[in-house]
Design an enzyme around this catalytic site. Structure first.
Site, PDB file in Angstrom:
ATOM      1  CG  ASN A  44      36.257  37.346  43.071  1.00 35.83           C
ATOM      2  OD1 ASN A  44      35.837  36.649  43.977  1.00 35.83           O
ATOM      3  ND2 ASN A  44      36.288  36.944  41.823  1.00 35.83           N
ATOM      4  CD  GLU A  46      33.311  38.635  38.441  1.00 38.88           C
ATOM      5  OE1 GLU A  46      32.220  38.408  37.857  1.00 38.88           O
ATOM      6  OE2 GLU A  46      34.335  37.932  38.295  1.00 38.88           O
ATOM      7  CG  ASN A  47      30.680  47.436  38.483  1.00 36.51           C
ATOM      8  OD1 ASN A  47      30.667  48.035  37.408  1.00 36.51           O
ATOM      9  ND2 ASN A  47      29.916  47.792  39.479  1.00 36.51           N
ATOM     10  CD  GLU A  57      44.184  38.050  45.219  1.00 32.96           C
ATOM     11  OE1 GLU A  57      43.136  38.604  44.820  1.00 32.96           O
ATOM     12  OE2 GLU A  57      44.734  37.132  44.600  1.00 32.96           O
ATOM     13  CB  CYS A  91      46.356  41.681  43.901  1.00 36.01           C
ATOM     14  SG  CYS A  91      44.607  42.028  43.588  1.00 36.01           S
TER      15      CYS A  91
END
Ligand code: THU
Length: 129
Positions: A44, A46-47, A57, A91
């Site tokens: 993953n 993140e932002n 995924e 996902c």
């Protein structure tokens, strides 16, 4: 050919360490086994906008497609804690794009483990073809 689950789990664990999670600190690693026997992993990312975050995924699926893979046999997903996290709804739909006949192994380093078929996790997936 049987699935090498230890290899798939090891790949998921390795990529989990690269998760970019400054906001949630929730690390996810996903390792896809292609029909040809290759393993493609994703974590993953993140932002700051939150909404632009990409799950592990989907990172794995998008990397695999970019490498020319569109047929998959299994995916191993690692999270942390007493309960193994399952792929989120988005996902599940992204995985289902390439077929619901996919084994999904969710596990944690702490010992939780559960195995599903994608068709169980997302029955009646939306399809245009
Ligand atoms: N996350 C995943 O990577 N996969 C999922 O299926 C569920 C959620 C990530 C997104 C975010 O970085 C963090 O977990 C918390 O939601």
């Amino acid at each position: 050919m049987s699935i090498d689950w230890p290899a798939l789990k090891a790949a998921a664990l390795a990529v989990q360490g690269r998760a970019y999670v400054p906001y949630s600190n929730y690390r996810v690693g996903a390792a896809l086994l292609t029909a040809g026997g290759e393993i493609v992993a994703g974590c993953n990312v993140e932002n700051a906008t939150f909404g632009a975050t990409c799950c592990a995924e989907r990172s794995a699926v998008f990397a695999a497609v970019a490498q020319g893979h569109t047929a998959f046999r299994a995916v191993a997903v690692v999270t942390n804690g007493d309960v193994a996290g399952t792929p989120c709804g988005i996902c599940r739909q992204v995985l289902a794009e390439f077929g619901s006949d996919l084994e999904v192994l969710c596990f944690t380093p702490e010992g939780a483990e559960a195995r599903y078929w994608l068709s169980e996790l997302l029955p009646h997936a939306f399809r245009l073809k």
